[in-house]
Design an enzyme around this catalytic site. Structure first.
Site, mmCIF file in Angstrom:
data_model
loop_
_atom_site.group_PDB
_atom_site.id
_atom_site.type_symbol
_atom_site.label_atom_id
_atom_site.label_comp_id
_atom_site.label_asym_id
_atom_site.label_seq_id
_atom_site.Cartn_x
_atom_site.Cartn_y
_atom_site.Cartn_z
ATOM 1 N N ASP A 146 0.856 -1.190 0.000
ATOM 2 C CA ASP A 146 0.000 0.000 0.000
ATOM 3 C C ASP A 146 0.891 1.239 0.000
ATOM 4 O O ASP A 146 1.949 1.250 0.651
ATOM 5 C CB ASP A 146 -0.912 0.014 1.227
ATOM 6 C CG ASP A 146 -2.041 1.022 1.091
ATOM 7 O OD1 ASP A 146 -3.125 0.639 0.626
ATOM 8 O OD2 ASP A 146 -1.825 2.206 1.439
ATOM 9 N N GLY B 188 4.018 0.621 -1.983
ATOM 10 C CA GLY B 188 3.822 0.665 -3.426
ATOM 11 C C GLY B 188 2.417 1.087 -3.793
ATOM 12 O O GLY B 188 1.450 0.758 -3.097
ATOM 13 N N HIS C 34 -12.771 -1.449 -9.363
ATOM 14 C CA HIS C 34 -14.005 -0.704 -9.661
ATOM 15 C C HIS C 34 -13.771 0.810 -9.722
ATOM 16 O O HIS C 34 -14.627 1.544 -10.213
ATOM 17 C CB HIS C 34 -15.113 -1.059 -8.664
ATOM 18 C CG HIS C 34 -14.961 -0.487 -7.286
ATOM 19 N ND1 HIS C 34 -15.932 -0.635 -6.321
ATOM 20 C CD2 HIS C 34 -13.967 0.232 -6.685
ATOM 21 C CE1 HIS C 34 -15.556 -0.032 -5.205
ATOM 22 N NE2 HIS C 34 -14.365 0.495 -5.407
#
Length: 361
Positions: free
Chosen positions: A224, A250, A270
């Site tokens: 993250d 990352g 999404h």
């Protein structure tokens, strides 16, 4: 928390509830049935008031009169009474014969530290900035482009970073929603066959922690861009998982940590139109071990026509904010194929979330 029922049972209950709601709309005069839907936004605002003033917390020790609640929440007794009277008609709070208001099961979900608390999402849904965003939905529909960048002069993620106060409200609301999905995912999907599980852009690692606790033999990698500031290391240490989980800093389009047998992408794809979604999936494919799986965790829009589904609401929100979308099974199959994957199955969970599992072709 009681055991979760199987997804098929939840779907059956949802079907009955939807049918009953359909009957109610069918037998009510059409203008009145439509009016009830139109006025739903007002109920959201009333819930926002109750959440913002922490009325539920005020009532945790027992029922109180409106004047007492108003004194403790810094509000006007008469206007607060009128808000609570409305919410009591929806079974959020209850008005007793002596005029006091008390908690109901739904009202308890507005308490911030309650299991699966909905306070964060209630505050977000009623926030003035959120309402201003939704006021531009018609522009997104007319143009086919997200309207928030035009309204704010920057993209949604940049706006949240530039406005940390609202960013905190947004994060808390999304966190409340995400927290309701972890247990259903763990109950519905078997992670036991994977040696190394990568939680790609997984926040502080709540879902990964759940997986590792359920599968003691597995190791984890949390990736993250915010791991240096979101307390991920401390959280995993508190969960007793530091020795079994490594952390990588990352972003979405940075190189993906390699060596995983399963890559979890929860509420990632999404947010993005097809080109960016394919790029993310392609990077994952290049990083995974032979025989690995990508686990796309999203609200899959059902093929059944006219079926109620939470994904149809979030789909409009994504359209408005970032130009993303919720997809059907067929759309995920096509998206995955363009990144070199083959869709194997879609596993429903007791929540609105499904696990779209795919392997390299």
């Amino acid at each position: 928390m009681p055991p979760l029922p199987p997804a098929r049972v939840v779907r059956a209950i949802e079907g009955v509830r939807s049918a009953l709601q359909g009957l109610t709309r069918k037998f009510a005069p059409p203008p009145f049935a439509l009016l009830e839907l139109v006025q739903g936004a007002m109920v959201s605002q009333a819930l926002y008031v109750a959440a913002e003033l922490r009325v539920a917390e005020t009532l945790t020790d027992g029922p109180l009169r409106p004047e007492q609640i108003a004194q403790r929440t810094g509000s006007d007794p008469d206007t607060l009474h009128r808000v609570l009277r409305l919410l009591a008609s929806y079974d959020v709070f209850t008005e007793l014969k002596d005029g006091r208001f008390g908690l109901t099961p739904m009202a308890r979900a507005l308490v911030e530290d309650a299991p699966m608390s909905m306070r964060g999402i209630a505050v977000l849904m009623g926030h003035p900035i959120h309402w201003e965003d939704w006021g531009c939905l018609v522009d997104a529909v007319r143009t086919g482009e997200p309207s928030l960048p035009k309204l704010r002069g920057m993209g949604a993620f940049d706006y949240l970073e530039a406005n940390p106060e609202y960013g905190a409200v947004f994060t808390a609301g999304m966190g409340a929603m995400s927290a309701t999905e972890t247990e259903p995912l763990l109950a519905a999907y078997d992670f036991g066959r994977f040696g190394t599980v990568v939680d790609f852009c997984g926040g502080r690692g709540d879902l990964l922690a759940g997986v590792l606790k359920k599968v003691p033999s597995a190791r984890g990698i949390l990736s993250d861009p915010r791991v240096g500031t979101n307390g991920a290391a401390a959280y995993l240490r508190e969960q007793g998982l530091s020795e079994r989980c490594s952390i990588a800093d990352g972003g979405l389009f940075d190189p993906v940590p390699s060596g995983g047998d399963a890559y979890m992408l929860k509420h990632i794809l999404h947010d993005w139109p097809e080109p960016q979604a394919v790029e993310i999936l392609t990077n994952v494919r290049k990083a995974m071990n032979p025989g690995g799986r990508v686990l796309v965790m999203e609200m899959v829009i059902p093929d059944k026509r006219n079926a109620a589904h939470a994904g149809k609401l979030t789909d409009l929100w994504l359209m408005l904010l970032v130009g993303g979308k919720e997809r059907t099974r067929a759309q995920y199959a096509d998206l995955l194929a363009k990144a070199g994957f083959e869709l194997e199955r879609v596993v429903e969970t007791p929540s609105a979330l499904s696990v779209v599992e795919a392997r390299v072709r």
